[in-house]
Motif scaffolding. Sequence first.
Motif, PDB file in Angstrom:
ATOM      1  N   GLN A  49      36.513  51.461  44.960  1.00 58.88           N
ATOM      2  CA  GLN A  49      37.453  50.948  45.949  1.00 58.88           C
ATOM      3  C   GLN A  49      38.647  50.295  45.254  1.00 58.88           C
ATOM      4  O   GLN A  49      38.470  49.502  44.332  1.00 58.88           O
ATOM      5  CB  GLN A  49      36.771  49.926  46.860  1.00 58.88           C
ATOM      6  N   PRO A  50      39.878  50.628  45.670  1.00 60.81           N
ATOM      7  CA  PRO A  50      41.045  49.988  45.059  1.00 60.81           C
ATOM      8  C   PRO A  50      41.168  48.527  45.502  1.00 60.81           C
ATOM      9  O   PRO A  50      40.726  48.148  46.587  1.00 60.81           O
ATOM     10  CB  PRO A  50      42.218  50.816  45.574  1.00 60.81           C
ATOM     11  N   GLY A  77      40.178  51.960  42.077  1.00 58.67           N
ATOM     12  CA  GLY A  77      40.215  53.208  42.814  1.00 58.67           C
ATOM     13  C   GLY A  77      39.889  54.366  41.897  1.00 58.67           C
ATOM     14  O   GLY A  77      39.423  54.193  40.773  1.00 58.67           O
TER      15      GLY A  77
END
Length: 91
Positions: A49-50, A77
């Motif tokens: 996940q960024p 990400g």
Amino acid sequence: MHQLTQEKFAFTKVDSSGGLVQEPTLCLIVGLGYTRLPALLELIRKVCQPLRQYIPTNLNIQPGYPNLPMIEAQIGGATVYLMNVEQFEQL
């Protein structure tokens, strides 16, 4: 990488760094058959996940422009490139 290993995905790790934020980046080369691709993409979406982070700038600003001590950047990400491989041999 821990999650990939747990799910029995084999990979090669390539370290690098650079770009505007000078953060270390990691390239993982994963070879697999088409049937395992959906599971790999699902795992990447779940784990990579960024995030947004404020980082110090080291920019040379021209006189007359305000100095920006910190900028907001997206880190983390994943970027996925898919390539068809006609033949693979592990020696």
